[in-house]
Design a protein around this motif. Structure first.
Motif, short mmCIF file in Angstrom:
data_model
loop_
_atom_site.label_atom_id
_atom_site.label_comp_id
_atom_site.label_asym_id
_atom_site.label_seq_id
_atom_site.Cartn_x
_atom_site.Cartn_y
_atom_site.Cartn_z
N SER A 1 0.84 -1.21 0.00
CA SER A 1 0.00 0.00 0.00
C SER A 1 0.87 1.26 0.00
O SER A 1 0.59 2.23 -0.72
N LEU A 2 1.92 1.26 0.82
CA LEU A 2 2.82 2.41 0.89
C LEU A 2 3.49 2.67 -0.45
O LEU A 2 3.54 3.80 -0.94
N LEU A 3 4.01 1.61 -1.08
CA LEU A 3 4.74 1.78 -2.33
C LEU A 3 3.81 2.22 -3.45
O LEU A 3 4.21 3.00 -4.34
N ARG A 4 2.57 1.74 -3.46
CA ARG A 4 1.61 2.21 -4.46
C ARG A 4 1.34 3.70 -4.28
O ARG A 4 1.24 4.46 -5.24
N TYR A 5 1.23 4.11 -3.00
CA TYR A 5 0.98 5.53 -2.71
C TYR A 5 2.18 6.39 -3.14
O TYR A 5 2.01 7.45 -3.74
N LEU A 6 3.40 5.93 -2.83
CA LEU A 6 4.59 6.69 -3.21
C LEU A 6 4.70 6.85 -4.72
O LEU A 6 5.11 7.90 -5.23
N HIS A 7 4.32 5.79 -5.44
CA HIS A 7 4.37 5.89 -6.91
C HIS A 7 3.26 6.81 -7.43
O HIS A 7 3.50 7.63 -8.33
N ARG A 8 2.07 6.68 -6.85
CA ARG A 8 0.93 7.49 -7.31
C ARG A 8 1.17 8.98 -7.08
O ARG A 8 0.71 9.82 -7.84
N THR A 9 1.90 9.30 -6.03
CA THR A 9 2.18 10.70 -5.70
C THR A 9 3.53 11.15 -6.26
O THR A 9 4.04 12.22 -5.88
N ALA A 10 4.11 10.36 -7.17
CA ALA A 10 5.34 10.71 -7.88
C ALA A 10 6.55 10.86 -6.96
O ALA A 10 7.52 11.54 -7.30
N ARG A 11 6.52 10.20 -5.81
CA ARG A 11 7.68 10.25 -4.92
C ARG A 11 8.73 9.21 -5.29
O ARG A 11 9.88 9.32 -4.90
N VAL A 12 8.29 8.15 -5.99
CA VAL A 12 9.23 7.18 -6.56
C VAL A 12 8.84 6.98 -8.02
O VAL A 12 7.66 7.11 -8.39
N ALA A 13 9.84 6.65 -8.83
CA ALA A 13 9.59 6.58 -10.28
C ALA A 13 8.77 5.36 -10.68
O ALA A 13 7.92 5.44 -11.57
N ALA A 14 9.03 4.24 -10.05
CA ALA A 14 8.36 3.00 -10.45
C ALA A 14 7.50 2.45 -9.32
O ALA A 14 7.77 2.69 -8.14
N ASP A 15 6.45 1.72 -9.71
CA ASP A 15 5.59 1.05 -8.72
C ASP A 15 6.28 -0.26 -8.32
O ASP A 15 6.32 -1.22 -9.10
N LEU A 16 6.81 -0.29 -7.12
CA LEU A 16 7.55 -1.46 -6.64
C LEU A 16 6.67 -2.47 -5.91
O LEU A 16 7.16 -3.52 -5.51
#
Length: 273
Positions: free
Chosen positions: A52-67
């Protein structure tokens, strides 16, 4: 706890900019670190929170890829864990040992253990039991089930009633609290938990069960005894305050030897000479 710990772990390793560059290798290292300290069930929960955290980070452009798809959690199977229980002779030994302690704590603990062993109550149901829940004339005890919020009226068995009465007369401190079981030291309020109490009494009796040794071990024992006595699961569920009859299924594993004893021979399985 998994998500905040990952963030703290990554920030500590790489600083504020480190979150931007988090990669699959970082996730693997973190899960390896956590996995050595967690049960399979806890590890699965941690993995789900991290996804859930990694999906959120990707959705909010904080990380480049959805891990999130790279996180693999253990597969859990229904009833894969066999509950720990006490056998009847072990329960008898614990009750006998505690009954020899005539201190206020001993009288209280003996009454608590009688309730746990006789009815298979949850720890919270014992801790929250109030003086008015005992009807001495009708010889009935009212149990407030903590999970279902329902009430069950159970017959007040003689050993239980005697133990509670002895505690009320000779062990319970003077207090306005309505709960039956009270701390032995001020402030005199209801007990916070029963785990350490039960563990200490098991140890004093020389009883060393496999697995966990908290108050639930008596609940497991009671459920297993009832199953071995062929009591219907619906009746067991009503007694123990289960939400569904399926809640008793894990205890079927504990009666394996009993089931083997009544197993029928299957035709055609004879060993040929």
């Amino acid at each position: 706890m998994g998500s905040p710990l990952l963030l703290a772990w990554q920030l500590d390793r790489s600083g504020v900019e480190g979150l931007n560059g988090v990669a699959v290798g970082d996730i693997d290292s973190y899960m390896d670190l956590r996995g050595s300290k967690l049960t399979r069930s806890s590890l699965k929960s941690t993995a789900e929170r991290l996804r859930s955290l990694l999906r959120y980070l990707h959705r909010t452009a904080r990380v480049a890829a959805d891990l999130s798809p790279h996180i693999i959690s253990p597969r859990l199977y229904a009833y894969e864990g066999v509950p720990s229980i006490l056998e009847r002779d072990q329960i008898t030994a614990v009750l006998a040992s505690t009954s020899m302690d005539a201190t206020a704590a001993g009288l209280r603990d003996h009454a608590i253990l009688q309730l746990l062993a006789t009815y298979g109550l949850r720890a919270g149901e014992v801790r929250n039991m109030r003086i008015e829940d005992i009807d001495w004339r009708a010889e009935v005890v009212r149990v407030r089930h903590s999970k279902t919020q329902a009430y069950t009226l159970l017959p007040l068995m003689e050993p239980v009633g005697e133990a509670i009465l002895t505690y009320l007369r000779s062990g319970r401190p003077a207090t306005d609290a309505r709960e039956i079981f009270i701390r032995t030291r001020a402030p005199f309020r209801k007990l916070d938990k029963l785990y350490s109490l039960v563990r200490r009494r098991l140890r004093d009796a020389g009883v060393k069960p496999l697995g966990k040794c908290g108050p639930h071990i008596f609940r497991h024992a009671r459920a297993t005894e009832l199953l071995r006595a062929a009591v219907p699961k619906k009746v067991i569920g009503d007694l123990l305050g289960h939400r569904s009859t399926g809640s008793a299924d894990p205890y079927l594993k504990l009666a394996t030897e009993d089931l083997r004893a009544v197993a029928l021979d299957v035709p055609g399985t004879e060993v040929l000479a």
